[in-house]
Design a protein around this motif. Structure first.
Motif, PDB file in Angstrom:
ATOM      1  N   LYS A  71      11.584 -27.266 -17.179  1.00  0.00           N
ATOM      2  CA  LYS A  71      13.012 -26.944 -17.109  1.00  0.00           C
ATOM      3  C   LYS A  71      13.818 -28.142 -17.561  1.00  0.00           C
ATOM      4  O   LYS A  71      13.501 -29.281 -17.227  1.00  0.00           O
ATOM      5  N   ARG A  74      20.864 -28.760 -19.955  1.00  0.00           N
ATOM      6  CA  ARG A  74      21.560 -29.217 -21.161  1.00  0.00           C
ATOM      7  C   ARG A  74      23.064 -29.072 -20.999  1.00  0.00           C
ATOM      8  O   ARG A  74      23.553 -28.078 -20.449  1.00  0.00           O
ATOM      9  N   GLU A  86      23.635 -25.640 -18.772  1.00  0.00           N
ATOM     10  CA  GLU A  86      22.719 -24.513 -18.665  1.00  0.00           C
ATOM     11  C   GLU A  86      21.292 -25.045 -18.544  1.00  0.00           C
ATOM     12  O   GLU A  86      20.952 -26.090 -19.091  1.00  0.00           O
ATOM     13  N   ASP A  87      20.477 -24.321 -17.793  1.00  0.00           N
ATOM     14  CA  ASP A  87      19.075 -24.694 -17.614  1.00  0.00           C
ATOM     15  C   ASP A  87      18.223 -23.930 -18.613  1.00  0.00           C
ATOM     16  O   ASP A  87      18.285 -22.705 -18.679  1.00  0.00           O
ATOM     17  N   LYS A  88      17.448 -24.674 -19.385  1.00  0.00           N
ATOM     18  CA  LYS A  88      16.541 -24.065 -20.352  1.00  0.00           C
ATOM     19  C   LYS A  88      15.118 -24.175 -19.833  1.00  0.00           C
ATOM     20  O   LYS A  88      14.641 -25.262 -19.520  1.00  0.00           O
ATOM     21  N   ARG A  90      11.123 -23.611 -20.543  1.00  0.00           N
ATOM     22  CA  ARG A  90      10.184 -23.497 -21.653  1.00  0.00           C
ATOM     23  C   ARG A  90       8.777 -23.250 -21.105  1.00  0.00           C
ATOM     24  O   ARG A  90       8.211 -24.109 -20.430  1.00  0.00           O
ATOM     25  N   LYS A 162      17.171 -18.938 -31.042  1.00  0.00           N
ATOM     26  CA  LYS A 162      17.038 -18.685 -29.607  1.00  0.00           C
ATOM     27  C   LYS A 162      15.613 -18.235 -29.269  1.00  0.00           C
ATOM     28  O   LYS A 162      15.088 -17.314 -29.876  1.00  0.00           O
ATOM     29  N   SER A 318      21.346 -19.289 -31.370  1.00  0.00           N
ATOM     30  CA  SER A 318      22.027 -19.635 -30.123  1.00  0.00           C
ATOM     31  C   SER A 318      23.452 -20.047 -30.485  1.00  0.00           C
ATOM     32  O   SER A 318      23.660 -21.159 -30.983  1.00  0.00           O
TER      33      SER A 318
END
Length: 452
Positions: A71, A74, A86-88, A90, A162, A318
Motif C-alpha cells: 500500500k 499518494r 489516496e491509497d494505492k 498493488r 489505471k 488515471s
C-alpha cells in the motif's frame, strides 16, 4: 521459442533493470534469491547447472504463486491546486525458485523476438521499461528533458494507465504473442506459460501463516510437500485462489514486465505513428505514457485519441495523474508554465529535481525501518547502546550499498548534471540519526526518564 535449450540460467525471481535501484519498479521486482516459497532456494551449484528445454516447460507443474499487497499513499493535486490523498494498493505475486528460474530463462528468449519486432516496426525507442540495454528511469527522464530543450518550445503530456497489470486483456496479449512469435498457433510450451500467466494460481501470505501456524517457514521453505497437499491445497477449504477473469497477469514474476510490454504492442505501434505524424514523440515506461508535441497541436484531441485507443484494449487512464506542461522561451530562457513530472523527476526548463513525494516516501520508509529495528532489539533484550546499526546504514544512508535511495539520488544528480538533487537530500544523515535517537528514546525509555 527455439528448440535445443540447455543453457545456464539464474533463479532471480524479478527483472533486473540496468540500474540497481529504480523506485518505479523496484518495489515489486526483486533479485533476492533466498525468499521463502513452497520449494527450497536453488544453491549456486544448482543455478549454474540449471537448464531449460521446451519439454521441461511443457511438463512443469508450477507451484501456486505467493501473494501479498503493498500500500502506498499518494498526494494528488487537482486542477485548482487542492491537495488530496489516496491509497494505492498493488497486489504482488511471486513464483517458486524453480518456476522463477524457468520463467526467467523463457523470458530471455522471448525478449529477443520482442526486441526484433520493435525494431522491425521502428518503435524501439518508444518502449523503455523491462528491457535490457535501453537505460533506467534516470537515463530515460534525462533523454526526455534533453529533447524538450532541443525542441525549444513544446507541450509535454504525461499519462498513467489505471491498474495496468490487473487489467491486461488475455485475448489482446494472446494475439500480440502470436505476432511476436510469428506463428498462427502457440506451441505447447508457449501455451503452458501463457496459461500460467493468465489463469494463475496464488496463495495469500497472511492466510498461509494463519493456516500453518508454527509450522510456517520451517527448514527453509514455507511447508513440506505433504503439508502443502493436506493443509494448503487440501480437498476442502483450499487456500489456493485462481484468476478466473479474462484479464490480469501477476506482478512479480520474471515474465511479468515482458508480457505487459507485449500486450501493448499494437497500441505502441499505432500511437507512435499518430504522434510522429503530428511532429511529436512518444514514450512508454511500463504504465507511464509521455508525449512531446508542437505547441500548435490540440492536446484535447491527442488525449481523446489515446483514451479511445486504450479503451480498445480494455485499459483506461488515471485522470488525476494526467500532467500537461507548456514550455516556452521567456527572456531567452526556457521555462514551463508548471514543472513537468516524469518518471519520478520534475523539470521546469531550468532545473531537474526528484519529485518531493519520492523523497517523502523514502523518509517514511526510514522511520518505519528504524523503529522496526529498535523494536526487534528491545524484544531480544539487546541493550540500547549495543544495537547493531550496520543494516540501517546500508538501507538508508549514502554509506550503504548501491540499492538504496541516497545512492540513487547521487546517480540521478550526476546523470542530470543537477547539483540541486544532491541538495534535496543533504540532510538525510542528520534526519537518519534523529530517527534512530527518537526510536531508541520512545522504545527503550517510554517514560521520558532519559534526558535529551
Amino acid at each position: 521459442m527455439t528448440r535445443g535449450m540447455g543453457r545456464t540460467v539464474s533463479a532471480a525471481p524479478g527483472y533486473a533493470p540496468d540500474d540497481e535501484f529504480d523506485p518505479l519498479i523496484d518495489d515489486f521486482q526483486s533479485s533476492e534469491r533466498l525468499y521463502r516459497h513452497f520449494d527450497l532456494p536453488l544453491s549456486e551449484t544448482e543455478r549454474q547447472g540449471f537448464s531449460v528445454t521446451q519439454e521441461r516447460i511443457r511438463t512443469n507443474s508450477f507451484w501456486p504463486l505467493i501473494g501479498y499487497s503493498t500500500k502506498e499513499r499518494r498526494a494528488i493535486k487537482n486542477s485548482d491546486g487542492v491537495l488530496s490523498f489516496e491509497d494505492k494498493e498493488r497486489p504482488i505475486r511471486f513464483g517458486s525458485h524453480k518456476d522463477a528460474a524457468i520463467l526467467e530463462y523463457y523470458s530471455k528468449h522471448l525478449s529477443k523476438l520482442y526486441d526484433r519486432t520493435l525494431k522491425d516496426l521502428g518503435i524501439s525507442s518508444s518502449v523503455l521499461a523491462y528491457r535490457s540495454g535501453v537505460g533506467n528511469n534516470i537515463i530515460q527522464s534525462k533523454n526526455l528533458f534533453d529533447e524538450i530543450c532541443a525542441r525549444d518550445e513544446c507541450t509535454a503530456l504525461a499519462m498513467d494507465i489505471k491498474g495496468f497489470f490487473d487489467n491486461i486483456r488475455h485475448v489482446v496479449l494472446f494475439q500480440n504473442l502470436l505476432r511476436v512469435k510469428g506463428v498462427e498457433r502457440l506451441s505447447d510450451a508457449d501455451f503452458s506459460v501463457f496459461k500460467r500467466m493468465s489463469k494463475f494460481e496464488w496463495v495469500e501470505t497472511k492466510e498461509l501463516k494463519e493456516r500453518l501456524g508454527k509450522h510456517y517457514g520451517r527448514a527453509g521453505r514455507i511447508c513440506s510437500s505433504s503439508e502443502f497437499r493436506d493443509k494448503v491445497r487440501g480437498n476442502h477449504n483450499s487456500l489456493i485462489r485462481t484468476n478466473e477473469k479474462e484479464f490480469g497477469i501477476p506482478q512479480g514474476t520474471p515474465l511479468s514486465g515482458l508480457y505487459a510490454n507485449i500486450s501493448m504492442l499494437h497500441f505502441d505501434e499505432v500511437v507512435s505513428k499518430l504522434v510522429l505524424s503530428l511532429g511529436g514523440s512518444y514514450r512508454r515506461y511500463s504504465d507511464d505514457l509521455a508525449f512531446l508535441l508542437p505547441k500548435a497541436v490540440q492536446i484535447e484531441m491527442v488525449l481523446g485519441e489515446i483514451t479511445c485507443r486504450l479503451a480498445e484494449i480494455g485499459l483506461d487512464i488515471s485522470p488525476k495523474k494526467t500532467d500537461i506542461s507548456v514550455f516556452s522561451r521567456v527572456d531567452g530562457e526556457l521555462r514551463s508554465d508548471k514543472p513537468f513530472q516524469y518518471l519520478g523527476f520534475t523539470f521546469d526548463g531550468q532545473y531537474t529535481l526528484i519529485r518531493q513525494s519520492s523523497i517523502n516516501k523514502y523518509y517514511r520508509k526510514m522511520t518505519r525501518g528504524t523503529r522496526g529495528k529498535i523494536w526487534a532489539a528491545k524484544r531480544n533484550k539487546v541493550p540500547s547502546d549495543q544495537i547493531f546499526m550496520r543494516d540501517l546504514f546500508k538501507k538508508y544512508t549514502h554509506f550503504g550499498r548501491t540499492r538504496n535511495f541516497p545512492r540513487y539520488a547521487y546517480r540521478a544528480s550526476a546523470v542530470h548534471s543537477s547539483p540541486e538533487i544532491r541538495r534535496q537530500i543533504r540532510r538525510h544523515m542528520t534526519i537518519f540519526k534523529l530517527k534512530v535517537r527518537e526510536s531508541i528514546d520512545a522504545i527503550y525509555y517510554p517514560s521520558d526518564a532519559r534526558l535529551p
